[in-house]
Design an enzyme around this catalytic site. Structure first.
Site, PDB file in Angstrom:
ATOM      1  N   GLY A  63      49.361  62.693  91.080  1.00  0.00           N
ATOM      2  CA  GLY A  63      49.354  64.134  90.859  1.00  0.00           C
ATOM      3  C   GLY A  63      48.270  64.604  89.925  1.00  0.00           C
ATOM      4  CG  ASP A  65      41.692  61.305  90.086  1.00  0.00           C
ATOM      5  OD1 ASP A  65      41.241  62.219  90.809  1.00  0.00           O
ATOM      6  OD2 ASP A  65      41.027  60.307  89.760  1.00  0.00           O
ATOM      7  CG  ASN A 111      53.940  70.542  90.185  1.00  0.00           C
ATOM      8  OD1 ASN A 111      53.585  70.656  91.364  1.00  0.00           O
ATOM      9  ND2 ASN A 111      54.667  69.509  89.760  1.00  0.00           N
ATOM     10  NE  ARG A 112      54.802  79.068  92.346  1.00  0.00           N
ATOM     11  CZ  ARG A 112      55.331  79.726  91.313  1.00  0.00           C
ATOM     12  NH1 ARG A 112      56.423  79.266  90.726  1.00  0.00           N
ATOM     13  NH2 ARG A 112      54.769  80.840  90.870  1.00  0.00           N
ATOM     14  CB  SER A 175      56.628  66.758  96.699  1.00  0.00           C
ATOM     15  OG  SER A 175      56.244  68.066  96.313  1.00  0.00           O
ATOM     16  CE1 TYR A 318      50.310  65.846  85.311  1.00  0.00           C
ATOM     17  CE2 TYR A 318      50.662  64.950  87.479  1.00  0.00           C
ATOM     18  CZ  TYR A 318      50.131  65.923  86.663  1.00  0.00           C
ATOM     19  OH  TYR A 318      49.411  66.953  87.198  1.00  0.00           O
TER      20      TYR A 318
END
EC number: 1.3.5.2
Length: 336
Positions: A63, A65, A111-112, A175, A318
């Site tokens: 997510g 890179d 995040n989306r 996801s 992350y």
């Protein structure tokens, strides 16, 4: 020592803009003598997992890179493994902006993004240029406009293209930001996908005369009975590992905080306990039959040790990396 100052400047920017600025700088140094600016020496802590030898048990989660543009610069910071992607067969822009939000008080992110990436062919070209001497994982997914019932085809296309260049391949079916994707974690849909992936893996093993392990990345929002079914499917199809976990839809720990009601997956510290509990349950169910890569809210040595105590063989960071920076890598690898 310098990261708190860098973070202060970056956190003045929109999160996605901060990411772009950081990657502009990393792209400038990656593969050049300037890589020394981000290099840090970490002790060797070799671990064998999925038939691979990792320099140390700490990896960068997928997510960050997405296109494999900064593999060498990130590798210089001391990661034992780097997981790039999620990548899809065709380039896609992802969801509309803004699509990433900081929950600063909770040290979390929502995040989306929606699998924004330049496509698998571009990623492969970037991987060919990299010289990272750790284990490179490549995380693959399906395009947004591919119907879920044809999703397997997208995974097989990506597998075919990344197989010669991957240390391992991660199958992202968890996801929350691609409509319908998480349905691939259940029942016949999961069995059909895993069967196709295993057959493709064995076909590619023959073709390339090397075995590249496959790990499946799961959600933290599975019910205990669903987790048991997933574990059973992974074992039956001889999948090589499981990555636990992706981001969560649960907002119970961040209620009342700015951005808490934004649509998307929540990561960082608010995910820490939930992901560790999934690892614990999964480990009990798997009973050593396949290894677990633990990810979710790791922001300290203790958090990393908790994942390993729960049953993880390797760990990834992350959000903790965003909030704590490169010093977190050295701290975890040194003391884990």
């Amino acid at each position: 020592m310098y990261y708190p100052f860098v973070r202060k400047a970056l956190f003045q920017l929109d999160p996605e803009r901060a990411h772009e600025v950081t990657f502009q700088q990393l792209r400038r140094v990656t593969g050049t003598p300037l890589e020394m600016l981000v290099r840090q020496k970490v002790p060797a802590r070799p671990v064998t997992c999925m038939g691979l030898t990792f320099k140390n048990p700490l990896g960068l989660a997928a997510g960050l890179d997405k296109n494999g543009e900064c593999i060498d610069a990130l590798g210089a910071m001391g990661f034992g493994s780097i997981e790039i992607g999620t990548v899809t067969p065709r380039p896609q822009p992802g969801n509309d902006k803004p699509r990433i939000f900081r929950l600063v008080d909770a040290e979390g992110l929502i995040n989306r993004m929606g699998f924004n990436n330049h496509g698998v062919d571009n990623l492969v070209e970037n991987v060919k240029k990299a010289h990272f001497d750790g284990v490179l994982g490549i995380n693959i997914g399906k395009n947004k406009d591919t119907p879920v019932e044809h999703g397997k085809d997208d995974y097989l296309i990506c597998m075919e293209k990344v197989y010669p260049y991957a240390g391992y391949i991660a199958i992202n079916i968890s996801s929350p930001n691609t409509p319908g994707l998480r349905t691939l974690q259940y029942g016949e849909a999961l069995d059909d996908l895993l069967s196709g992936i295993k057959n493709k893996q064995l076909e590619l093993q023959q073709k390339h005369q090397k075995y590249v392990p496959v790990a499946v990345k799961i959600a933290p929002d599975l019910l205990p009975e669903e987790l048991i079914q997933v574990a059973d499917s992974l074992v039956r199809h001889n999948i090589d590992g499981v990555i636990a976990t992706n981001t969560t839809l649960d907002r119970s720990l961040v209620q009342g905080m700015k951005h808490c009601d934004e649509t998307g997956g929540l990561s960082g510290r608010p995910l820490q306990l939930k992901s560790t509990e999934i690892i614990r349950m999964l480990s009990a169910e798997l009973n050593g039959r396949l290894p677990i890569i633990g990810v979710g809210g790791i922001d300290s040595v203790i958090a990393a040790r908790e994942k390993i105590a729960a049953g993880a063989s390797l760990v990834q960071i992350y959000s903790g990396f965003i909030f704590k920076g490169p010093p977190l890598i050295k701290e975890i690898v040194t003391h884990i």
